[in-house]
Design an enzyme around this catalytic site. Structure first.
Site, PDB file in Angstrom:
ATOM      1  N   ASP A  40       1.184  -1.240  -0.378  1.00 39.21           N
ATOM      2  CA  ASP A  40       0.178   0.080   0.209  1.00 39.21           C
ATOM      3  C   ASP A  40       0.820   1.531  -0.215  1.00 39.21           C
ATOM      4  O   ASP A  40       0.166   2.121   0.303  1.00 39.21           O
ATOM      5  CB  ASP A  40      -0.940   0.273   1.288  1.00 39.21           C
ATOM      6  CG  ASP A  40       0.146   0.464   2.667  1.00 39.21           C
ATOM      7  OD1 ASP A  40       1.217   0.054   2.475  1.00 39.21           O
ATOM      8  OD2 ASP A  40      -0.587   0.519   3.535  1.00 39.21           O
ATOM      9  N   SER A  43       5.520   2.907   3.251  1.00 33.36           N
ATOM     10  CA  SER A  43       6.683   3.252   3.401  1.00 33.36           C
ATOM     11  C   SER A  43       7.633   2.440   2.330  1.00 33.36           C
ATOM     12  O   SER A  43       8.584   3.500   1.928  1.00 33.36           O
ATOM     13  CB  SER A  43       7.042   2.417   4.545  1.00 33.36           C
ATOM     14  OG  SER A  43       7.766   1.145   4.520  1.00 33.36           O
ATOM     15  N   ALA A  89       4.524  -5.055   6.501  1.00 32.95           N
ATOM     16  CA  ALA A  89       4.727  -4.608   8.382  1.00 32.95           C
ATOM     17  C   ALA A  89       5.236  -2.851   8.542  1.00 32.95           C
ATOM     18  O   ALA A  89       5.551  -2.195   7.243  1.00 32.95           O
ATOM     19  CB  ALA A  89       5.528  -4.878   9.040  1.00 32.95           C
ATOM     20  N   TYR A 155       6.256  -2.055  18.206  1.00 32.82           N
ATOM     21  CA  TYR A 155       6.410  -2.693  16.714  1.00 32.82           C
ATOM     22  C   TYR A 155       6.938  -4.024  17.659  1.00 32.82           C
ATOM     23  O   TYR A 155       6.688  -5.536  16.981  1.00 32.82           O
ATOM     24  CB  TYR A 155       7.750  -2.411  16.209  1.00 32.82           C
ATOM     25  CG  TYR A 155       8.629  -2.241  15.762  1.00 32.82           C
ATOM     26  CD1 TYR A 155       7.734  -3.232  14.445  1.00 32.82           C
ATOM     27  CD2 TYR A 155       9.848  -3.769  15.376  1.00 32.82           C
ATOM     28  CE1 TYR A 155       8.830  -3.394  12.727  1.00 32.82           C
ATOM     29  CE2 TYR A 155      10.375  -4.624  14.666  1.00 32.82           C
ATOM     30  CZ  TYR A 155       9.757  -4.331  13.537  1.00 32.82           C
ATOM     31  OH  TYR A 155      10.672  -4.846  12.585  1.00 32.82           O
ATOM     32  N   ASN A 179      19.522  -7.424  13.157  1.00 32.14           N
ATOM     33  CA  ASN A 179      19.650  -6.135  11.684  1.00 32.14           C
ATOM     34  C   ASN A 179      20.056  -6.510  10.394  1.00 32.14           C
ATOM     35  O   ASN A 179      21.366  -6.563   9.925  1.00 32.14           O
ATOM     36  CB  ASN A 179      21.110  -5.465  12.303  1.00 32.14           C
ATOM     37  CG  ASN A 179      20.566  -4.658  14.237  1.00 32.14           C
ATOM     38  OD1 ASN A 179      19.814  -5.352  14.744  1.00 32.14           O
ATOM     39  ND2 ASN A 179      20.095  -3.090  13.696  1.00 32.14           N
ATOM     40  N   VAL A 194      21.499   2.373  11.681  1.00 38.50           N
ATOM     41  CA  VAL A 194      22.763   2.619  11.561  1.00 38.50           C
ATOM     42  C   VAL A 194      23.286   2.774  10.178  1.00 38.50           C
ATOM     43  O   VAL A 194      24.550   3.371   9.838  1.00 38.50           O
ATOM     44  CB  VAL A 194      22.871   2.349  12.583  1.00 38.50           C
ATOM     45  CG1 VAL A 194      23.595   0.995  13.205  1.00 38.50           C
ATOM     46  CG2 VAL A 194      24.799   3.193  13.390  1.00 38.50           C
TER      47      VAL A 194
HETATM   48  N1  LIG Z   1      15.229  -4.293   7.803  1.00 42.69           N
HETATM   49  C1  LIG Z   1      15.538  -4.483   9.202  1.00 42.69           C
HETATM   50  O1  LIG Z   1      16.373  -5.147   9.446  1.00 42.69           O
HETATM   51  C2  LIG Z   1      14.258  -6.216   9.536  1.00 42.69           C
HETATM   52  C3  LIG Z   1      14.840  -6.822  11.298  1.00 42.69           C
HETATM   53  C4  LIG Z   1      13.533  -7.366  11.324  1.00 42.69           C
HETATM   54  C5  LIG Z   1      12.684  -7.121  10.709  1.00 42.69           C
HETATM   55  N2  LIG Z   1      12.462  -6.694   9.561  1.00 42.69           N
HETATM   56  C6  LIG Z   1      10.794  -6.971   9.129  1.00 42.69           C
HETATM   57  O2  LIG Z   1      11.647  -7.345   7.678  1.00 42.69           O
HETATM   58  C7  LIG Z   1       9.855  -6.912   6.824  1.00 42.69           C
HETATM   59  C8  LIG Z   1      10.508  -6.053   5.498  1.00 42.69           C
HETATM   60  O3  LIG Z   1      11.366  -4.589   6.261  1.00 42.69           O
HETATM   61  P1  LIG Z   1      11.878  -3.592   5.496  1.00 42.69           P
HETATM   62  O4  LIG Z   1      13.650  -3.295   6.217  1.00 42.69           O
HETATM   63  O5  LIG Z   1      11.858  -4.463   3.856  1.00 42.69           O
HETATM   64  O6  LIG Z   1      10.620  -2.352   5.658  1.00 42.69           O
HETATM   65  P2  LIG Z   1      10.345  -1.615   4.461  1.00 42.69           P
HETATM   66  O7  LIG Z   1       9.799  -0.429   4.648  1.00 42.69           O
HETATM   67  O8  LIG Z   1      10.591  -1.206   3.021  1.00 42.69           O
HETATM   68  O9  LIG Z   1       8.552  -2.565   3.542  1.00 42.69           O
HETATM   69  C9  LIG Z   1       8.117  -2.800   4.816  1.00 42.69           C
HETATM   70  C10 LIG Z   1       6.824  -2.618   3.615  1.00 42.69           C
HETATM   71  O10 LIG Z   1       5.470  -2.694   4.309  1.00 42.69           O
HETATM   72  C11 LIG Z   1       4.571  -2.419   3.547  1.00 42.69           C
HETATM   73  N3  LIG Z   1       3.018  -2.260   4.012  1.00 42.69           N
HETATM   74  C12 LIG Z   1       3.208  -1.834   5.053  1.00 42.69           C
HETATM   75  N4  LIG Z   1       1.922  -1.258   5.836  1.00 42.69           N
HETATM   76  C13 LIG Z   1       1.559  -2.082   4.336  1.00 42.69           C
HETATM   77  C14 LIG Z   1       0.006  -2.311   4.790  1.00 42.69           C
HETATM   78  N5  LIG Z   1      -1.292  -2.007   6.345  1.00 42.69           N
HETATM   79  N6  LIG Z   1      -0.825  -3.058   2.964  1.00 42.69           N
HETATM   80  C15 LIG Z   1       0.249  -3.638   2.187  1.00 42.69           C
HETATM   81  N7  LIG Z   1       1.857  -3.399   2.450  1.00 42.69           N
HETATM   82  C16 LIG Z   1       2.822  -2.740   3.584  1.00 42.69           C
HETATM   83  C17 LIG Z   1       5.284  -0.941   2.979  1.00 42.69           C
HETATM   84  O11 LIG Z   1       4.367   0.632   2.454  1.00 42.69           O
HETATM   85  C18 LIG Z   1       6.915  -1.163   2.515  1.00 42.69           C
HETATM   86  O12 LIG Z   1       6.893  -1.708   1.066  1.00 42.69           O
HETATM   87  C19 LIG Z   1       9.313  -6.824   7.901  1.00 42.69           C
HETATM   88  O13 LIG Z   1       8.437  -7.164   8.180  1.00 42.69           O
HETATM   89  C20 LIG Z   1      10.025  -5.957   9.152  1.00 42.69           C
HETATM   90  O14 LIG Z   1       8.776  -5.996  10.434  1.00 42.69           O
HETATM   91  C21 LIG Z   1      13.149  -5.941   9.011  1.00 42.69           C
END
Ligand SMILES: NC(=O)c1ccc[n+]([C@@H]2O[C@H](COP(=O)([O-])OP(=O)(O)OC[C@H]3O[C@@H](n4cnc5c(N)ncnc54)[C@H](O)[C@@H]3O)[C@@H](O)[C@H]2O)c1
Length: 324
Positions: A40, A43, A89, A155, A179, A194
């Site tokens: 959607d 982010s 998320a 979160y 991370n 970071v």
């Molecule tokens: N990046 C990290 O270090 C990290 C660490 C642990 C867990 N995660 C998990 O990995 C996953 C991906 O994270 P990321 O780093 O790519 O973040 P990101 O913000 O780039 O990706 C999350 C995506 O989810 C989409 N989204 C959010 N709410 C939504 C909804 N209601 N309907 C449809 N889409 C929606 C956002 O638009 C975004 O594209 C997440 O679940 C995050 O919690 C990431």
């Protein structure tokens, strides 16, 4: 069961326009899967899906994962899915403190509804992106899967409750991701990790800002290694889909001060640090115990921190050159 090779497998990726989701889509397409992506743009960025948006095996839906019946609707449209990889998320812990209800609705309620719907529809694999934020308690040593509890933010709590429910159901798996670094999608935001902040500071020739004394440690895992693990967990690389909860990190601790030194070396910049006050609620140490993941034959991370940082730095520089 489910030994079907990736070729022709039908996969749904939520959060497809996000940093991890978009890389996952690319990898699944490269493995021969047909991929439906949902996002959607909360982010995520349109630019992230551009490189493969024209692939005839990729179908994008601008939808909210909170919509009930979404999976059934998409299954009717595309045919039954072999796997759901749920990455969507609200990902910022600080933002979740200000917006706990919305965070819970997207990260927990929608996850559990999607998980239940996937089970009801007989989807072979369900893979959820859990988080190291589920461990909240200060731990002296590496975090083992059964030690999670008392997360420090809505979160972390939303991720923990989802992971627990998935584990208890016996259907699907959650990878507790530590991370992740190496994503260069989009512009860095205030909540970026970071590594991205340091790389961006290096790009602009600015000093690195460190909260606290820099002695806090994290388990930094390269994004390509994470994508490989997610593919494996879904069965897209040929094995059985996983069930249960598994840490995914390197098992190694690197301090933020050390990280700054490596980024400076990789980028050829002078190491100059500005110290800011410690952030309340920040964990001092976080590192994965990888015993369970190793036994389950999850592919272990292969990328050395220096190599992953160099690759990310080169990509950022190239991108900067194109936009500048
Ligand atoms: N990046 C990290 O270090 C990290 C660490 C642990 C867990 N995660 C998990 O990995 C996953 C991906 O994270 P990321 O780093 O790519 O973040 P990101 O913000 O780039 O990706 C999350 C995506 O989810 C989409 N989204 C959010 N709410 C939504 C909804 N209601 N309907 C449809 N889409 C929606 C956002 O638009 C975004 O594209 C997440 O679940 C995050 O919690 C990431």
């Amino acid at each position: 069961m489910n030994r079907q090779p990736a070729l022709g497998r039908r996969v749904l990726v939520t959060g497809a326009a996000g940093s991890i989701g978009s890389r996952l889509c690319s990898a699944l397409l490269a493995a021969g899967c047909r991929v439906a992506g949902v996002d959607d743009f909360f982010s995520g960025l349109r630019g992230n899906i551009e490189p493969f948006a024209g692939d005839p095996r990729f179908f994008f839906h601008e939808r909210d994962v909170c919509e009930s019946g979404l999976l059934a609707e998409l299954s009717a449209l595309h045919g039954p899915f072999d796997a759901v990889l749920h990455m969507a998320a609200v990902v910022s812990a600080p933002w979740s403190v200000e917006n706990p209800e919305y965070t819970d609705a997207v990260n927990r309620a929608a996850t559990l509804a999607l998980h239940e719907e996937a089970r009801r529809l007989g989807v072979g694999a369900f893979v959820f992106a859990g988080s190291a934020a589920e461990y909240g308690l200060p731990l002296d040593g590496p975090a083992r899967e059964d030690m999670a509890g008392e997360p420090q933010s809505p979160y972390g709590l939303s991720k923990l409750l989802s992971t627990k429910a998935i584990e208890e159901s016996g259907y699907g798996c959650a990878l507790r991701l530590f991370n992740i670094y190496g994503t260069t999608e989009g512009n860095p935001g205030p909540y970026d990790g970071v590594v991205r902040r340091f790389l961006d500071a290096a790009l602009r020739g600015e000093p690195f800002t460190v909260c606290g004394d820099g002695g806090q440690t994290r388990d930094f895992v390269y994004v390509d290694d994470v994508v490989r693990a997610l593919l494996h967990a879904s069965g897209a690389s040929g094995g059985e889909p996983l069930s249960g909860v598994f840490n995914y990190g390197t098992g190694r601790a690197t301090s933020v001060a050390e990280l700054a030194g490596i980024v400076a070396a990789v980028s050829g910049r002078r190491l100059e640090i500005i110290s800011l006050p410690e952030r309340p609620g920040d964990l001092r140490h976080s590192r994965a115990d990888m015993s369970r993941s190793r036994i389950t034959s999850l592919p272990m991370p292969e990328t050395r921190l220096e190599d992953g940082l160099r690759a990310a730095w080169e990509r950022l520089r190239e991108k900067d050159g194109r936009s500048g």
